[in-house]
Design an enzyme around this catalytic site. Structure first.
Site, PDB file in Angstrom:
ATOM      1  N   TYR A 147       0.838  -1.188   0.000  1.00  0.00           N
ATOM      2  CA  TYR A 147       0.000   0.000   0.000  1.00  0.00           C
ATOM      3  C   TYR A 147       0.881   1.249   0.000  1.00  0.00           C
ATOM      4  O   TYR A 147       2.004   1.232   0.477  1.00  0.00           O
ATOM      5  CB  TYR A 147      -1.036   0.012   1.115  1.00  0.00           C
ATOM      6  CG  TYR A 147      -0.548  -0.104   2.546  1.00  0.00           C
ATOM      7  CD1 TYR A 147       0.153   0.917   3.166  1.00  0.00           C
ATOM      8  CD2 TYR A 147      -0.846  -1.242   3.306  1.00  0.00           C
ATOM      9  CE1 TYR A 147       0.563   0.818   4.486  1.00  0.00           C
ATOM     10  CE2 TYR A 147      -0.446  -1.349   4.636  1.00  0.00           C
ATOM     11  CZ  TYR A 147       0.252  -0.314   5.209  1.00  0.00           C
ATOM     12  OH  TYR A 147       0.660  -0.406   6.523  1.00  0.00           O
ATOM     13  N   CYS A 148       0.365   2.310  -0.609  1.00  0.00           N
ATOM     14  CA  CYS A 148       1.083   3.565  -0.792  1.00  0.00           C
ATOM     15  C   CYS A 148       2.495   3.328  -1.353  1.00  0.00           C
ATOM     16  O   CYS A 148       3.488   3.735  -0.759  1.00  0.00           O
ATOM     17  CB  CYS A 148       1.161   4.343   0.519  1.00  0.00           C
ATOM     18  SG  CYS A 148       1.589   6.099   0.296  1.00  0.00           S
TER      19      CYS A 148
END
Length: 280
Positions: A147-148
């Site tokens: 994620y990110c």
């Protein structure tokens, strides 16, 4: 341009520890604090600042996440699992905060000619120094499936445990990192994967959101196979800065100017988040 190594070798670091008290206030305040300190350091009113912060379970959304077609459904899912939801005032995408995740901010004056890569490199170097005793290679590269994701994801054996971001404001630079210290990195990633699944529902969007593969993420405790605590990791970081010749001056008090600016910044962030949560 200033080198990454010299950015860490400050004569004095003003150290602000929010790793315990942060559990009692909203993560929105942390972003307001860093904006405040950017102005203070950038204006020459403060020495460079090193800040540690930890918050109760919170999902921090990026500005682009606010454009998800079914955002409110995704937020409802996260709230069902006892996460607070906020949107930060900078780029990037959704990340997780909780009691096992340590956030660090290095806040420096931009006037020293700090380019973007130097800021990222400085934080990477600091984490390498911090973990030198474990003798493991720490890579900085994008981990697809995390994620990110970003070009300065920090990983061990291709599993991401940290991500770095930057914010530039009022002649100050805040280089921020979240470090997954304890707990399950993949479990946290599962929540973010489901959030995107619910918030997108296979609808086409201009923004390409990450396809989360939970196995790409892990905590330091998992990767190093050791028991670690937040306080132990903070000590490792402070020791690394001291070895570089820096004097660490702990302080939690804000100046009068900083307090006024913090109130302004916090109210501004609150207004932005009110718009997101009221957009039914």
């Amino acid at each position: 341009m200033v080198s990454a190594s010299s950015l860490l070798q400050q004569k004095v670091w003003r150290y602000i520890d929010h790793s315990k008290v942060g559990l009692t206030f909203s993560a929105l305040q942390s972003f307001a604090y860093d904006d405040t300190f950017c102005a203070s350091v950038g204006g020459g009113e403060s020495d460079p600042i090193f800040r540690s912060w930890v918050h109760a379970p919170t999902i921090v959304l990026g500005i682009q996440d606010g454009k998800l077609p079914f955002l409110q459904e995704g937020i409802a899912f996260l709230k069902e699992h006892n996460y607070e939801i906020i949107i930060r005032n900078s780029g990037g995408l959704a990340v997780v905060l909780d009691e096992g995740i340590l956030n660090l901010s290095l806040i420096l004056p931009e006037g020293k000619g700090i380019d973007i890569n130097s800021g990222y490199q400085a934080m990477w170097n600091l984490i390498q120094l911090m973990l030198a005793r474990y003798r493991v290679p720490i890579e900085a590269k994008e981990i697809i499936g995390s994620y990110c994701p970003g070009s300065f994801d920090l990983s061990i054996n291709n599993q991401k445990f940290a991500g770095i971001s930057q914010r530039r404001l009022r002649n100050g630079v805040a280089v921020q990192i979240y470090i997954c210290v304890t707990g399950s990195g993949s479990k946290r990633a599962e929540y973010i994967r489901e959030f995107y699944n619910i918030s997108l529902q296979n609808e086409h969007t201009k923004m390409v959101y990450p396809k989360i593969v939970p196995s790409t993420m892990a905590s330091l405790a998992e990767l190093l196979n050791v028991n670690l605590s937040i306080s132990e990791v903070i000590t490792l970081v402070l020791d690394a800065l001291k070895k570089l010749g820096s004097l660490i001056i702990p302080t939690e008090k804000l100046t009068e100017n900083e307090q006024a600016l913090f109130t302004f910044n916090y109210n501004r962030i609150l207004k932005r988040n009110h718009v997101i949560h009221s957009n039914k």
